[in-house]
Design a protein around this motif. Sequence first.
Motif, PDB file in Angstrom:
ATOM      1  N   TYR A 111       0.474   4.816   1.383  1.00  0.00           N
ATOM      2  CA  TYR A 111      -0.429   6.489   1.744  1.00  0.00           C
ATOM      3  C   TYR A 111      -0.086   7.471   1.713  1.00  0.00           C
ATOM      4  N   PHE A 166      -8.172   4.336   7.814  1.00  0.00           N
ATOM      5  CA  PHE A 166      -7.732   4.997   8.860  1.00  0.00           C
ATOM      6  C   PHE A 166      -8.886   6.890   9.010  1.00  0.00           C
ATOM      7  N   TYR A 190       0.684  -1.093  -0.254  1.00  0.00           N
ATOM      8  CA  TYR A 190      -0.342   0.039   0.082  1.00  0.00           C
ATOM      9  C   TYR A 190       1.004   1.625  -0.181  1.00  0.00           C
ATOM     10  N   PHE A 212      -8.352  -2.138  14.071  1.00  0.00           N
ATOM     11  CA  PHE A 212      -6.647  -1.698  14.349  1.00  0.00           C
ATOM     12  C   PHE A 212      -6.575  -0.719  14.830  1.00  0.00           C
ATOM     13  N   TYR A 220      -5.501  -5.238  17.535  1.00  0.00           N
ATOM     14  CA  TYR A 220      -6.579  -5.700  16.950  1.00  0.00           C
ATOM     15  C   TYR A 220      -7.889  -6.108  17.328  1.00  0.00           C
ATOM     16  N   PHE A 241       4.855  -0.973   8.035  1.00  0.00           N
ATOM     17  CA  PHE A 241       5.547   0.481   7.660  1.00  0.00           C
ATOM     18  C   PHE A 241       6.711   0.667   7.448  1.00  0.00           C
ATOM     19  N   GLY A 242       6.690   1.329   5.838  1.00  0.00           N
ATOM     20  CA  GLY A 242       7.924   1.794   5.923  1.00  0.00           C
ATOM     21  C   GLY A 242       8.459   3.300   7.066  1.00  0.00           C
ATOM     22  N   GLU A 243       9.407   3.905   6.850  1.00  0.00           N
ATOM     23  CA  GLU A 243      10.242   4.489   7.874  1.00  0.00           C
ATOM     24  C   GLU A 243       9.553   6.338   7.287  1.00  0.00           C
ATOM     25  N   GLY A 247      -8.100  -7.351   2.847  1.00  0.00           N
ATOM     26  CA  GLY A 247      -7.139  -5.987   4.822  1.00  0.00           C
ATOM     27  C   GLY A 247      -7.253  -4.941   4.656  1.00  0.00           C
ATOM     28  N   THR A 274      -6.909 -11.607   7.090  1.00  0.00           N
ATOM     29  CA  THR A 274      -7.317 -10.069   7.207  1.00  0.00           C
ATOM     30  C   THR A 274      -6.743  -9.724   9.317  1.00  0.00           C
ATOM     31  N   GLU A 320      -1.612  -7.427  10.483  1.00  0.00           N
ATOM     32  CA  GLU A 320      -1.192  -5.480  10.639  1.00  0.00           C
ATOM     33  C   GLU A 320      -0.332  -5.332   9.202  1.00  0.00           C
ATOM     34  N   VAL A 322     -10.572  -2.447   9.235  1.00  0.00           N
ATOM     35  CA  VAL A 322     -10.415  -3.068   7.924  1.00  0.00           C
ATOM     36  C   VAL A 322     -12.012  -3.461   7.092  1.00  0.00           C
ATOM     37  N   TYR A 380      -3.269   1.808  16.144  1.00  0.00           N
ATOM     38  CA  TYR A 380      -1.309   2.387  15.902  1.00  0.00           C
ATOM     39  C   TYR A 380      -1.361   3.472  16.638  1.00  0.00           C
ATOM     40  N   LEU A 420      -4.079   9.214   7.802  1.00  0.00           N
ATOM     41  CA  LEU A 420      -3.345   8.575   7.047  1.00  0.00           C
ATOM     42  C   LEU A 420      -4.306   7.927   5.742  1.00  0.00           C
ATOM     43  N   LEU A 472      -6.840  -0.896   4.864  1.00  0.00           N
ATOM     44  CA  LEU A 472      -7.172  -0.216   6.132  1.00  0.00           C
ATOM     45  C   LEU A 472      -7.955   1.143   5.481  1.00  0.00           C
ATOM     46  N   PHE A 479       3.723   6.914   2.804  1.00  0.00           N
ATOM     47  CA  PHE A 479       4.361   5.981   3.824  1.00  0.00           C
ATOM     48  C   PHE A 479       4.107   4.451   2.633  1.00  0.00           C
ATOM     49  N   LEU A 510      -4.111   5.487  16.645  1.00  0.00           N
ATOM     50  CA  LEU A 510      -4.735   5.543  14.965  1.00  0.00           C
ATOM     51  C   LEU A 510      -5.591   5.138  14.988  1.00  0.00           C
ATOM     52  N   GLN A 564       1.188   6.177  16.896  1.00  0.00           N
ATOM     53  CA  GLN A 564       2.506   6.853  16.219  1.00  0.00           C
ATOM     54  C   GLN A 564       3.574   8.038  16.887  1.00  0.00           C
ATOM     55  N   PHE A 615       1.782  -1.036  14.963  1.00  0.00           N
ATOM     56  CA  PHE A 615       1.080  -1.950  15.164  1.00  0.00           C
ATOM     57  C   PHE A 615       0.335  -2.178  16.748  1.00  0.00           C
ATOM     58  N   GLU A 630       8.155   9.065  12.992  1.00  0.00           N
ATOM     59  CA  GLU A 630       7.840   7.728  12.771  1.00  0.00           C
ATOM     60  C   GLU A 630       6.998   7.285  12.063  1.00  0.00           C
ATOM     61  N   ALA A 631       6.922   6.173  12.219  1.00  0.00           N
ATOM     62  CA  ALA A 631       5.878   5.045  11.555  1.00  0.00           C
ATOM     63  C   ALA A 631       4.922   4.523  11.871  1.00  0.00           C
ATOM     64  N   PRO A 632       4.268   4.707  11.722  1.00  0.00           N
ATOM     65  CA  PRO A 632       2.534   4.065  12.714  1.00  0.00           C
ATOM     66  C   PRO A 632       3.112   2.541  13.254  1.00  0.00           C
TER      67      PRO A 632
END
Lengths: 114, 110
Positions: A35, B100, A33, B33, B48, A105-107, B96, A99, A102, B91, B35, A43, B98, A90, B87, B37, B45, B41-43
């Motif tokens: 975002y 947000f 994905y 979900f 769930y 994510f990349g940075e 899957g 489903t 999780e 789903v 998350y 996002l 998402l 991202f 966040l 953050q 987990f 930085e990235a989110p």
Amino acid sequence: IAGITQAPTSQILAAGRRMTLRCTQDMRHNAMYWYRQDLGLGLRLIHYSNTAGTTGKGEVPDGYSVSRANTDDFPLTLASAVPSQTSVYFCASSDSLDTAGELFFGEGSRLTVL
Amino acid sequence: GQNIDQPTEMTATEGAIVQINCTYQTSGFNGLFWYQQHAGEAPTFLSYNVLDGLEEKGRFSSFLSRSKGYSYLLLKELQMKDSASYLCAVVTDSWGKLQFGAGTQVVVTP
């Protein structure tokens, strides 16, 4: 294990230029994905790919294109950048067969279009 | 359309409890979900939920009511490192995908 790698981490770009954000994952996840994240909007999904060779449009696809030639790579291209595409991008991946899987994510790639 | 609502910001004291609510109206539902953050930085987990009820994981718990389109994330024994954006994400299809919410900024004060 690297997980998801994005490049570049930051870029300043002139309006009208073409730009490709790279994303590579080594988890053999089916789904990937892209975002964008903007203040106050959270996002938002740009494009997605459930498996290699297939792609789909998300919530905000205009001005962006993607390709999924193989499982690992999912580049995002801005054909002609505009200032409204200034954002943090991202890339994420998941095991789409689950489903409950999780998102990883990349940075992030911080893009500024002037 | 799709709508996921959560408060913009919450402030709480170190050691206290904070509950972040999330309400949703989406075309599909296959789980929810949460998350975390941190700034820049990235989110990552947190939890769930797919069935109604409470899921507990250490200091964090998440609750879901599908009939009410409602979830909350409960953070107990707040620590300064819990200052972050939280966040809520639904789903929306069987693959899957998402959707947000805009996120809730939690500020923990000494």
